[in-house]
Scaffold this motif. Structure first.
Motif, PDB file in Angstrom:
ATOM      1  N   LEU A 252     -55.035   3.172   7.832  1.00 42.13           N
ATOM      2  CA  LEU A 252     -54.201   2.848   6.859  1.00 42.13           C
ATOM      3  C   LEU A 252     -54.926   3.312   5.477  1.00 42.13           C
ATOM      4  O   LEU A 252     -55.960   3.154   5.369  1.00 42.13           O
ATOM      5  CB  LEU A 252     -53.949   1.190   6.402  1.00 42.13           C
ATOM      6  CG  LEU A 252     -52.793   0.811   7.521  1.00 42.13           C
ATOM      7  CD1 LEU A 252     -52.878  -0.833   7.240  1.00 42.13           C
ATOM      8  CD2 LEU A 252     -51.593   1.256   7.499  1.00 42.13           C
ATOM      9  N   GLU A 253     -54.052   3.845   4.442  1.00 42.95           N
ATOM     10  CA  GLU A 253     -54.712   4.357   3.325  1.00 42.95           C
ATOM     11  C   GLU A 253     -55.545   3.566   2.345  1.00 42.95           C
ATOM     12  O   GLU A 253     -56.610   3.978   1.760  1.00 42.95           O
ATOM     13  CB  GLU A 253     -53.957   5.098   2.622  1.00 42.95           C
ATOM     14  CG  GLU A 253     -52.583   4.179   1.799  1.00 42.95           C
ATOM     15  CD  GLU A 253     -52.062   4.973   0.811  1.00 42.95           C
ATOM     16  OE1 GLU A 253     -52.339   5.848   0.438  1.00 42.95           O
ATOM     17  OE2 GLU A 253     -50.638   4.708   0.739  1.00 42.95           O
ATOM     18  N   PHE A 309     -52.844   8.713   1.183  1.00 44.49           N
ATOM     19  CA  PHE A 309     -51.865   9.052   2.119  1.00 44.49           C
ATOM     20  C   PHE A 309     -51.254  10.124   1.166  1.00 44.49           C
ATOM     21  O   PHE A 309     -50.927  11.255   1.671  1.00 44.49           O
ATOM     22  CB  PHE A 309     -50.743   8.025   2.384  1.00 44.49           C
ATOM     23  CG  PHE A 309     -49.876   8.733   3.016  1.00 44.49           C
ATOM     24  CD1 PHE A 309     -49.636   9.078   4.354  1.00 44.49           C
ATOM     25  CD2 PHE A 309     -48.684   8.779   2.253  1.00 44.49           C
ATOM     26  CE1 PHE A 309     -48.595   9.613   4.870  1.00 44.49           C
ATOM     27  CE2 PHE A 309     -47.368   9.374   2.872  1.00 44.49           C
ATOM     28  CZ  PHE A 309     -47.509   9.808   4.122  1.00 44.49           C
ATOM     29  N   GLU A 310     -51.150   9.856  -0.072  1.00 45.98           N
ATOM     30  CA  GLU A 310     -50.400  10.954  -1.150  1.00 45.98           C
ATOM     31  C   GLU A 310     -51.231  12.288  -1.468  1.00 45.98           C
ATOM     32  O   GLU A 310     -50.700  13.370  -1.385  1.00 45.98           O
ATOM     33  CB  GLU A 310     -50.000  10.241  -2.392  1.00 45.98           C
ATOM     34  CG  GLU A 310     -48.916   9.407  -2.476  1.00 45.98           C
ATOM     35  CD  GLU A 310     -49.329   8.057  -1.759  1.00 45.98           C
ATOM     36  OE1 GLU A 310     -48.454   7.498  -1.000  1.00 45.98           O
ATOM     37  OE2 GLU A 310     -50.668   7.774  -1.961  1.00 45.98           O
ATOM     38  N   LEU A 340     -52.143   6.476   7.312  1.00 40.25           N
ATOM     39  CA  LEU A 340     -50.808   5.971   7.177  1.00 40.25           C
ATOM     40  C   LEU A 340     -50.624   5.363   5.719  1.00 40.25           C
ATOM     41  O   LEU A 340     -51.481   4.814   5.082  1.00 40.25           O
ATOM     42  CB  LEU A 340     -50.762   4.905   8.041  1.00 40.25           C
ATOM     43  CG  LEU A 340     -50.840   5.144   9.583  1.00 40.25           C
ATOM     44  CD1 LEU A 340     -50.645   4.212  10.474  1.00 40.25           C
ATOM     45  CD2 LEU A 340     -49.989   6.320   9.950  1.00 40.25           C
ATOM     46  N   ASP A 341     -49.362   5.683   5.161  1.00 39.58           N
ATOM     47  CA  ASP A 341     -48.844   5.140   4.168  1.00 39.58           C
ATOM     48  C   ASP A 341     -48.819   3.834   4.020  1.00 39.58           C
ATOM     49  O   ASP A 341     -48.273   2.767   4.754  1.00 39.58           O
ATOM     50  CB  ASP A 341     -47.570   5.857   3.607  1.00 39.58           C
ATOM     51  CG  ASP A 341     -47.079   5.559   2.037  1.00 39.58           C
ATOM     52  OD1 ASP A 341     -48.022   5.496   1.095  1.00 39.58           O
ATOM     53  OD2 ASP A 341     -46.166   5.197   1.849  1.00 39.58           O
ATOM     54  N   ARG A 376     -44.344   7.920  -5.203  1.00 40.45           N
ATOM     55  CA  ARG A 376     -45.300   9.083  -4.545  1.00 40.45           C
ATOM     56  C   ARG A 376     -45.336   8.545  -2.928  1.00 40.45           C
ATOM     57  O   ARG A 376     -45.806   9.206  -2.236  1.00 40.45           O
ATOM     58  CB  ARG A 376     -46.655   9.235  -5.177  1.00 40.45           C
ATOM     59  CG  ARG A 376     -46.931   9.704  -6.469  1.00 40.45           C
ATOM     60  CD  ARG A 376     -47.995  10.022  -6.989  1.00 40.45           C
ATOM     61  NE  ARG A 376     -49.023  10.899  -6.205  1.00 40.45           N
ATOM     62  CZ  ARG A 376     -50.094  10.644  -6.024  1.00 40.45           C
ATOM     63  NH1 ARG A 376     -50.875  10.056  -7.215  1.00 40.45           N
ATOM     64  NH2 ARG A 376     -50.948  11.625  -5.423  1.00 40.45           N
ATOM     65  N   ASP A 377     -44.972   7.271  -2.948  1.00 41.17           N
ATOM     66  CA  ASP A 377     -45.031   6.557  -1.670  1.00 41.17           C
ATOM     67  C   ASP A 377     -44.035   7.006  -0.881  1.00 41.17           C
ATOM     68  O   ASP A 377     -43.013   7.940  -0.967  1.00 41.17           O
ATOM     69  CB  ASP A 377     -44.979   5.055  -1.544  1.00 41.17           C
ATOM     70  CG  ASP A 377     -46.087   4.482  -2.280  1.00 41.17           C
ATOM     71  OD1 ASP A 377     -47.483   5.007  -1.912  1.00 41.17           O
ATOM     72  OD2 ASP A 377     -45.996   3.702  -2.717  1.00 41.17           O
ATOM     73  N   SER A 378     -43.718   6.957   0.688  1.00 42.70           N
ATOM     74  CA  SER A 378     -42.807   7.471   1.612  1.00 42.70           C
ATOM     75  C   SER A 378     -42.116   6.433   2.067  1.00 42.70           C
ATOM     76  O   SER A 378     -42.417   5.267   2.296  1.00 42.70           O
ATOM     77  CB  SER A 378     -43.441   8.541   2.480  1.00 42.70           C
ATOM     78  OG  SER A 378     -44.424   7.612   3.494  1.00 42.70           O
TER      79      SER A 378
END
Length: 840
Positions: A252-253, A309-310, A340-341, A376-378
């Motif tokens: 995880l980020e 992540f970004e 991972l985001d 900016r997240d996914s």
């Protein structure tokens, strides 16, 4: 020798990369274009107006414009013909990095009616970046004991381009020992290595220099080179070998700094010092040598910073295990770290103002601003919804994904709410949800929708006559709730004629302050009431205005002296013949005088001035009648001729007066009889005239009574109607008239002059004066004066009531606002005596 990784799919991509012209397509309400990077300024992108179905001739009138979000002005549109072209240099690698898709999103906005189109311009990659190796030189140490088909990893080159332009082929300078080999373990990782074809002999060749060339798939092809220096080592036993050639880790980020990732493990079949291993990180892709930490003794890898992540979603770590033999042997493995985001980025709100402030008369549906949101997240963490607060005449309308329009959804009034403070809230779909807000201040532009207003419709002003020219008599004030020039009020007269003269010759009004000035001295005897209107206009477009009425009452001053009427008006005295035998109280003559003033200023009294050096005069003058009569029997000692000087004065301040001289000649009885007989022998013309006059007086009296009765009934009906419909006046309204009774004479003030009242319609009317029945009766000087009043020759018209009966009066005032005040009188008591005296 060379190596190629092109296939069928790669061939199709290669064909697309050669297309330098733009293409467009319409779908889901969006127009799509593409343009190669590094295109020159002015390069044609597309006919955006034609592709959107817009008329080119209407682009300017419909305010055709293009808005881009968060980008520089890479693209521009010609508002005249609707052609989209390149405005500045576009570097795809700078704009989007290694993202496979790079696009610029535009919004095309036209009005009348409002339409919003979304245009996506894809930036096509061109082969403008040559392959680059991490270093200009790579050193390899290979034991001579290495068997043929042994592999030695090499650091490959990287190309900043994408697609076919980043597909690399490698070539090695000709030699007899090594060839290149490419191993593909996944789409994200490809291993380049040297394959030993022939056994090495250090004594024959201790060092081999090769040139490794990387060539991309672009047209024209670009290349990069690295020098390979291969040192052939002696005593080559066994290389360290890792348990796995690849280690895969997912993180995880938001993992904390110092978090353990993975432990790599290698073994060496040698013994002793040759099997003691030491681990090292040889390379990290993308290059972040400070982000990971490797324990060189245990092979444990730790986080040495913060993942994002970004920023990067994938890391490739090259790990080496080196033994401590002489020469040392090295084993290799790779650690693939996937990030991972998590929902760690708040949404971003961008507001583009279009039409501020909003005019009061803006129709519903007017677009106020364009709002775009992003995250900016996914995944769900990057899905954003938008809301508007507080409730009001505005709403948000979704025009496209993550694009909104702030639209007017009702009516606005600047005078009620001059500005609205709106809050746009963007919330993502993560858990917990993150949100961001943007404040928009929407000012309301003023429209000239309010006319100036006065505090009251009519103002009443009292001004003394004989005022100096330019005298300030009143100030009118109008207010306008609008703003700026729409609230600037100017004043002017509503021009009309007052008699034969224009209104502007009497008064003027200051255009800015509203002060009203009298331009010339006013004369109560000429103009008792001046009615006019003042107009207030604002400076808006179109201008709005309103009028207010002014009633200017000119108050009387004692500026006119009494005037003696003929026959006693001349300089020469008038001779009156009187017999010595007349009785006491015989009327010798009557002095008639009038005063142009009114009220007390026109109330006249008469006084007989004593003759210097003479005794007691046998004559007297009535204080208010002006009749000269005898006070005693005439005697020879009184003289044959007497000069009487009568002083006529008013009751004003200061008092003004006039004099009349009467010469009284005393006749003996015989002369009186001869005069009487002479008159008797004349034809009876005078008696005929007197009879005719009496008949005429009776007829006039009957007509006057009938007219007055009809007028009373009509006035009563009109008064009741106006009383129900006309609003009462304010503090500036006309006050009730006041009548002053003289205690000395017992009669009311009287002015013979006819008053003129100028109303708003410009007509001239006579004022009517009488007496109120509820006033207390005034004392009468004497019964003798009442009897003398009854004996008046034909002259002024007066109404005399007996002392025992009610005295009635009324006043009719005409005004431009049609407000009448009537005090009606009734003729009652059958014994009421009316004396009508008419001037001959």
């Amino acid at each position: 020798m060379g190596f190629s990784e092109r296939g069928g799919l790669k061939f199709q991509q290669l064909l697309l990369s050669f297309l330098l012209h733009t293409s467009w397509e319409v779908g889901s309400g969006q127009v799509h274009y593409s343009v190669p990077e590094e295109a020159k300024h002015g390069t044609f992108v597309g006919r955006i107006a034609q592709d959107l179905g817009l008329e080119v001739g209407e682009l300017v009138s419909r305010l055709f414009r293009v808005v881009s979000k968060g980008r520089r002005d890479y693209l521009e549109v010609n508002a005249q013909n609707g052609i989209l072209f390149v405005n500045s240099r576009i570097d795809r690698e700078e704009l989007c990095g290694r993202s496979p898709v790079c696009s610029i999103h535009l919004e095309v906005i036209v009005e009348k009616p409002l339409q919003v189109f979304h245009v996506e311009v894809e930036i096509k990659d061109i082969n403008d970046n040559a392959p680059m190796f991490p270093a200009t030189e790579q050193r390899l140490f290979i034991f001579e004991s290495k068997q043929p088909d042994s592999r030695f990893p090499l650091e490959g080159a990287s190309d900043a381009d994408i697609g076919v332009n980043s597909l690399l082929t490698y070539g090695l300078s000709p030699n007899e020992y090594f060839i290149l080999e490419m191993q593909t373990s996944s789409e994200q990782s490809k291993a380049l290595s040297l394959l030993l074809r022939k056994s090495l002999d250090r004594e024959d060749t201790s060092e081999i220099n090769l040139l490794l060339t990387a060539t991309d798939g672009g047209k024209p092809e670009l290349t990069g080179t690295v020098q390979l220096k291969i040192s052939v080592l002696d005593v080559n036993d066994n290389d360290p070998e890792f348990d796995q050639s690849e280690y895969k880790v997912k993180l995880l980020e938001n993992v904390a700094n110092g978090t353990f990732i993975v432990k790599v493990n290698a073994t060496d079949r040698d013994e002793g010092i040759n099997k003691v291993l030491q681990y090292s990180l040889r390379a990290i892709k993308p290059k972040r040598n400070d982000l990971f930490r490797l324990d060189e003794d245990t092979g444990e890898i730790w986080i040495n910073g913060n993942l994002d992540f970004e920023e990067n979603k994938f890391y490739e770590l090259h790990v080496e295990a080196t033994d401590k033999g002489n020469p040392p042997m090295v084993g290799h493995c790779r650690v693939l770290v996937e990030v991972l985001d998590i929902n760690d980025n708040t949404p971003e709100v961008a507001v583009t103002s279009l039409s501020l402030p909003v005019r009061e008369d803006a129709p519903s549906g007017t677009v106020i601003a364009l709002i775009s949101v992003s995250d900016r997240d996914s995944g769900a963490n990057g899905q954003v919804t938008c809301s508007l607060s507080p409730p009001g005449p505005f709403t948000l309308v979704s025009t496209f994904r993550n694009y909104y329009s702030l639209v007017l959804d009702g009516t606005v009034d600047r005078e009620s709410v001059p500005a609205y403070q709106l809050v746009v809230t963007a919330r993502d779909g993560g858990t917990p949800a993150l949100r961001a807000t943007a404040r928009i201040s929407v000012g309301i532009g003023d429209v000239n929708d309010n006319a100036p207003t006065f505090e009251q419709p009519v103002y009443t002003v009292f001004v003394k006559e004989n005022n100096p020219p330019g005298h300030h008599i009143f100030t009118v004030t109008a207010t306008d709730p609008d703003a700026q020039e729409n609230a600037l009020v100017s004043y002017s007269l509503v021009e009309r004629r007052v008699g034969e003269r224009p209104l502007s010759s009497y008064v003027s009004v200051h255009s800015e302050s509203g002060k009203v000035y009298a331009l010339q001295p006013l004369d109560h005897e000429e103009l008792e009431l001046l009615q006019f209107q003042v107009s207030a206009r604002d400076a808006g477009f179109p201008p709005l205005g309103s009028n207010v009425s002014l009633q200017v009452f000119v108050l009387d001053e004692n500026d006119n002296a009494p005037v003696v009427l003929p026959p006693h008006a001349g300089v020469s005295p008038v001779t009156e013949l009187v017999s010595q035998s007349v009785a006491v109280g015989h009327v010798v003559a009557k002095i008639r005088a009038v005063d142009a003033d009114s009220g007390y200023n026109a109330w006249l009294s008469y006084e007989l001035l004593p003759e210097v050096g003479a005794g007691r005069s046998p004559f007297r003058v009535g204080l208010y009648t002006g009749e000269i009569s005898t006070t005693r029997a005439l005697e020879e000692s009184d003289g044959r001729r007497q000069m009487l000087l009568v002083l006529v004065k008013d009751h004003g301040e200061p008092m003004l007066s006039a004099t009349a001289t009467v010469s009284v000649s005393l006749l003996e009885n015989g002369q009186a009889l001869q005069t009487s007989s002479g008159l008797a022998k004349q034809p009876p013309a005078s008696s005929i005239v007197k009879g005719t006059a009496l008949v005429n007086v009776n007829v006039y009296l009957i007509i006057a009574i009938c007219s007055v009765s009809s007028l009373l009934v009509l006035s009563l009906l009109l008064y009741v109607a106006l009383r129900c419909s006309t609003p009462s006046h304010g503090i500036y309204g006309p006050g009730k008239p006041t009548l002053v009774c003289s205690k000395e004479a017992g009669s009311w003030s009287y002015s013979q002059q006819r008053r003129q009242v100028c109303s708003g319609e410009g007509t001239v009317k006579n004022d009517l004066m009488a007496f109120s029945p509820n006033l207390p009766p005034c004392p009468v000087s004497s019964d003798r004066e009442q009897q003398e009043a009854k004996k008046d020759p034909l002259g002024k018209v007066s109404l005399i009531f007996q002392q025992d009966y009610s005295r009635l009066t009324f006043i009719v005032l005409n005004s431009s606002s049609s407000s009448f005040l009537f005090f009606l009188f009734s003729l009652f008591f059958s014994s009421c005596v009316i004396h009508v005296h008419i001037f001959t």
